[in-house]
Enzyme design. Structure first.
Site, short mmCIF file in Angstrom:
data_model
loop_
_atom_site.label_atom_id
_atom_site.label_comp_id
_atom_site.label_asym_id
_atom_site.label_seq_id
_atom_site.Cartn_x
_atom_site.Cartn_y
_atom_site.Cartn_z
CB CYS A 54 69.54 -27.69 -4.67
SG CYS A 54 70.64 -26.34 -4.34
O1 KQY Z 1 73.40 -26.79 -4.19
C1 KQY Z 1 72.81 -27.78 -4.58
N1 KQY Z 1 72.61 -27.94 -5.88
C2 KQY Z 1 72.48 -28.96 -3.71
C3 KQY Z 1 72.72 -28.86 -2.27
C4 KQY Z 1 72.87 -30.23 -1.68
C5 KQY Z 1 73.08 -30.25 -0.23
C6 KQY Z 1 73.21 -31.62 0.30
N2 KQY Z 1 73.07 -31.69 1.71
#
Ligand code: KQY
Length: 370
Positions: free
Chosen positions: A358
């Site tokens: 992420c």
């Molecule tokens: O799973 C993702 N690609 C991002 C997670 C974002 C979490 C925001 N608090």
């Protein structure tokens, strides 16, 4: 400059390559908001720095920090392959607010600027505002002098789109069908956007993601292509765990599917760590705020090894101090013997709701054919 293009990548012959396509560099943000990252975001910054340095041992990394954090980030990210630039953000998830880079196999590089609404906008978004995040993709493309496609009427995050680079996308249905994303679009209309803007012929819709994943179940925490017709899936054998039925239904779905080229999908199970929960220490030091998701002691954390990142010659894999850390590393190492599996402890990133995949975004080398 970055021209706004009016056609679609598909019509123009641009496509999203697989994550294992050679990268020119990796992009990251620098965490800062103190209502999400505890203790003034210091532990989070240290964790981002460990990830950035692990990747920088294999390829160049650009880290985007706000003007307030530029100096601090530059010190903590001291590495010959890391550059820090000034670029503002609302939060630090460049997989989702950053561009999805596209290539055309002839040296061209462009990007998609997906409309971003912080995982659900006013309906169930995780923070507000998100307008600065929604400009990140454009700014990345301007820095790289790449033209841009914008999906003004379609909300998507890179964390919910994986590809095998050969015409097949992997997404999670519960994210796209969530009312906070595209409530005025049908599933078919969303699929058409995905096919047109990532340039694919087939979309595999995994029903649900990881239990209690605050993104509503991003695919990048649940499953990914490790080879063109092979997928690694988050797995638990514990039938009493609510995750079990999610993983089992994904397994059943994927093993009954083929990719765009008609190949059966082979699924490799990757064990999950034991369930993890937010502790008092995790909560202490998060600033109160009306504009970010509230976190409480006992919340189940969406910990998964799937949220790893493939860079040039390596897989950067989350570690949690769990016995399955080494089991997961061993499985991936066997599947990709030419990559080095590098484990990076990542609980601090997990506390913000995501993980290594992420917080990273690959920029493919357009000069290399797939
Ligand atoms: O799973 C993702 N690609 C991002 C997670 C974002 C979490 C925001 N608090």
């Amino acid at each position: 400059m970055s021209r706004l293009l009016t056609g679609t990548p598909k019509a123009d012959g641009y496509f999203m390559p697989a994550e294992w396509h050679e990268h020119s560099q990796t992009w990251m943000h620098w965490p800062e908001r103190t209502d999400t990252w505890r203790l003034g975001a210091k532990p989070g910054q240290e964790n981002y720095a460990r990830v950035a340095k692990a990747i920088a041992d294999f390829e160049p990394v650009t880290v985007c920090a706000s003007s307030l954090q530029f100096e601090n980030a530059s010190v903590l990210l001291d590495h010959p392959q890391i550059r820090v630039i000034e670029l503002n953000q609302n939060d630090a998830w460049i997989r989702d607010n950053g561009t999805t880079f596209l290539i055309n196999g002839k040296g061209g590089l462009r990007g998609v600027d997906w409309k971003f609404n912080a995982y659900g906008g006013e309906y169930n978004g995780l923070y507000a505002p998100w307008s600065t995040d929604d400009k990140v993709a454009h700014k990345m493309l301007a820095i790289e002098r790449c033209d841009r496609y914008r999906t003004e009427n379609f909300v998507a995050e890179g964390g919910n789109i994986h590809t095998n680079g050969e015409g097949t996308l992997l997404v999670c249905e519960e994210v796209f069908l969530n009312s906070g994303r595209n409530r005025d679009l049908s599933r078919d209309q969303m699929e058409q956007y995905l096919k047109d803007y990532a340039n694919a012929e087939k979309v595999l819709w995994v029903p649900r993601g990881i239990y209690e994943d605050e993104t509503c179940g991003h695919i990048d925490n649940m499953a990914f292509f490790i080879k063109p017709a092979e997928i690694v899936l988050a797995w638990t054998d514990d039938k009493s765990d609510p995750q079990y039925e999610r993983s089992a239904e994904a397994l059943e779905y994927l093993t009954s599917e083929t990719d765009a080229r008609g190949r059966s999908i082979k699924v490799h199970k990757l064990p999950l760590p034991s369930p993890m929960y937010t502790t008092e220490d995790d909560i202490r030091g998060i600033d109160s705020s009306q504009t970010a998701k509230e976190r409480s002691v006992g919340d189940r954390l969406a910990a998964s090894y799937i949220n790893c990142y493939t860079c040039n010659g390596a897989i950067i894999l989350p570690a949690y101090g769990d016995p399955n850390d080494d089991v997961a590393a061993g499985i991936l190492q066997d599947l990709l013997p030419c990559h080095k599996v590098v484990q990076v402890e990542s609980r601090e990133i997990l506390l913000g709701g995501g993980n290594i995949h992420c917080i990273t975004q690959q920029q493919p080398n357009p000069g290399i054919s797939t």
